[in-house]
Design an enzyme around this catalytic site. Structure first.
Site, PDB file in Angstrom:
ATOM      1  N   CYS A 184      -0.256   3.562 -45.193  1.00 38.18           N
ATOM      2  CA  CYS A 184      -0.863   3.290 -46.507  1.00 38.18           C
ATOM      3  C   CYS A 184      -1.686   4.500 -46.962  1.00 38.18           C
ATOM      4  O   CYS A 184      -1.920   5.445 -46.195  1.00 38.18           O
ATOM      5  CB  CYS A 184      -1.738   2.035 -46.439  1.00 38.18           C
ATOM      6  SG  CYS A 184      -3.378   2.338 -45.737  1.00 38.18           S
ATOM      7  N   ASN A 216      -2.884  -3.315 -36.143  1.00 36.45           N
ATOM      8  CA  ASN A 216      -3.668  -3.762 -37.287  1.00 36.45           C
ATOM      9  C   ASN A 216      -4.580  -4.911 -36.854  1.00 36.45           C
ATOM     10  O   ASN A 216      -4.220  -5.730 -36.003  1.00 36.45           O
ATOM     11  CB  ASN A 216      -2.790  -4.131 -38.487  1.00 36.45           C
ATOM     12  CG  ASN A 216      -1.681  -5.109 -38.187  1.00 36.45           C
ATOM     13  OD1 ASN A 216      -1.182  -5.179 -37.076  1.00 36.45           O
ATOM     14  ND2 ASN A 216      -1.279  -5.866 -39.178  1.00 36.45           N
ATOM     15  N   CYS A 229      -4.831   5.426 -44.846  1.00 39.71           N
ATOM     16  CA  CYS A 229      -4.480   6.056 -43.562  1.00 39.71           C
ATOM     17  C   CYS A 229      -4.002   7.491 -43.775  1.00 39.71           C
ATOM     18  O   CYS A 229      -4.306   8.385 -42.986  1.00 39.71           O
ATOM     19  CB  CYS A 229      -3.417   5.232 -42.841  1.00 39.71           C
ATOM     20  SG  CYS A 229      -4.062   3.639 -42.262  1.00 39.71           S
ATOM     21  N   CYS A 283      -5.918  -0.899 -40.554  1.00 35.08           N
ATOM     22  CA  CYS A 283      -4.518  -0.646 -40.203  1.00 35.08           C
ATOM     23  C   CYS A 283      -4.388  -0.103 -38.787  1.00 35.08           C
ATOM     24  O   CYS A 283      -5.316   0.514 -38.244  1.00 35.08           O
ATOM     25  CB  CYS A 283      -3.917   0.389 -41.149  1.00 35.08           C
ATOM     26  SG  CYS A 283      -3.790  -0.144 -42.846  1.00 35.08           S
ATOM     27  N   GLU A 331      -6.760  -7.847 -38.580  1.00 39.29           N
ATOM     28  CA  GLU A 331      -7.100  -8.601 -39.791  1.00 39.29           C
ATOM     29  C   GLU A 331      -8.235  -9.578 -39.487  1.00 39.29           C
ATOM     30  O   GLU A 331      -8.490  -9.910 -38.326  1.00 39.29           O
ATOM     31  CB  GLU A 331      -5.864  -9.376 -40.269  1.00 39.29           C
ATOM     32  CG  GLU A 331      -4.712  -8.456 -40.617  1.00 39.29           C
ATOM     33  CD  GLU A 331      -3.492  -9.194 -41.134  1.00 39.29           C
ATOM     34  OE1 GLU A 331      -3.462 -10.438 -41.082  1.00 39.29           O
ATOM     35  OE2 GLU A 331      -2.560  -8.515 -41.591  1.00 39.29           O
ATOM     36  N   GLU A 391      -2.796   2.449 -37.773  1.00 30.72           N
ATOM     37  CA  GLU A 391      -2.923   3.909 -37.699  1.00 30.72           C
ATOM     38  C   GLU A 391      -4.386   4.316 -37.539  1.00 30.72           C
ATOM     39  O   GLU A 391      -4.723   5.209 -36.768  1.00 30.72           O
ATOM     40  CB  GLU A 391      -2.365   4.550 -38.974  1.00 30.72           C
ATOM     41  CG  GLU A 391      -0.877   4.343 -39.186  1.00 30.72           C
ATOM     42  CD  GLU A 391      -0.551   3.079 -39.987  1.00 30.72           C
ATOM     43  OE1 GLU A 391      -1.278   2.070 -39.846  1.00 30.72           O
ATOM     44  OE2 GLU A 391       0.436   3.108 -40.734  1.00 30.72           O
TER      45      GLU A 391
HETATM   46  N1  THU Z   1      -0.742  -2.251 -42.259  1.00 31.52           N
HETATM   47  C1  THU Z   1      -0.894  -1.355 -41.249  1.00 31.52           C
HETATM   48  O1  THU Z   1      -1.483  -1.663 -40.209  1.00 31.52           O
HETATM   49  N2  THU Z   1      -0.362  -0.128 -41.422  1.00 31.52           N
HETATM   50  C2  THU Z   1       0.398   0.242 -42.481  1.00 31.52           C
HETATM   51  O2  THU Z   1       0.892   1.362 -42.502  1.00 31.52           O
HETATM   52  C3  THU Z   1       0.633  -0.680 -43.580  1.00 31.52           C
HETATM   53  C4  THU Z   1      -0.113  -1.958 -43.521  1.00 31.52           C
HETATM   54  C5  THU Z   1      -1.240  -3.615 -42.046  1.00 31.52           C
HETATM   55  C6  THU Z   1      -2.448  -4.014 -42.833  1.00 31.52           C
HETATM   56  C7  THU Z   1      -2.288  -5.518 -42.864  1.00 31.52           C
HETATM   57  O3  THU Z   1      -2.821  -6.049 -41.666  1.00 31.52           O
HETATM   58  C8  THU Z   1      -0.794  -5.748 -42.840  1.00 31.52           C
HETATM   59  O4  THU Z   1      -0.219  -4.541 -42.396  1.00 31.52           O
HETATM   60  C9  THU Z   1      -0.209  -6.120 -44.189  1.00 31.52           C
HETATM   61  O5  THU Z   1      -0.590  -5.208 -45.161  1.00 31.52           O
END
Ligand code: THU
Length: 131
Positions: free
Chosen positions: A87, A43, A90, A54, A45, A56
């Protein structure tokens, strides 16, 4: 599976998650030019929270950008107490680009759950919906 899990753990190690502190790694098994290939994602941010991508989708976009068009499995890795399912955004992209592959979520404690993408996103909107 070992290689795919290793790619997901590598993604987790590289996570850019300074805002949420929630690190996610993904490993995506693909075929590029007829050869098997594994891509990792984390991920990413940033200060504009909504632009976060994300793990994925990072793995998927890396694979697509390297020419992968055939996908066979994904593993998601976190250290959360429960396994981390993908999520909604994704799920949509996994369905569109990877089809009904198995997606396995695994945590540091060794808990594991596997779904098919069609199970994660029933009655999906996709190119067929545009006809
Ligand atoms: N996140 C992912 O990378 N994949 C997921 O399946 C769920 C959420 C990340 C997004 C964000 O950086 C952090 O997790 C919290 O939501």
């Amino acid at each position: 599976m070992d290689e795919l899990l290793a790619a997901a753990v590598k993604g987790w190690e590289n996570a850019v998650a300074a805002y949420s502190g929630f690190r996610v790694g993904a490993g995506l098994q693909a075929v590029v030019n007829g050869k098997p290939a594994v891509f990792s994602g984390c991920n990413v941010e940033n200060a504009t929270y909504g632009l976060t991508v994300c793990a994925e989708r990072v793995a998927l976009f890396k694979a697509l950008s390297e020419g992968a068009r055939e996908f066979t499995a994904m593993v998601i890795y976190t250290t959360a107490s429960e396994v981390t399912p993908p999520c909604g955004a994704c799920r949509q992209l996994l369905w569109e680009f990877c089809g009904d592959i198995p997606v396995t979520a695994r945590n540091a404690g060794g808990a594991e759950k596997t779904w098919r993408v069609a199970e994660l996103l029933p009655d999906a909107f996709d190119r067929n919906s545009l006809k």
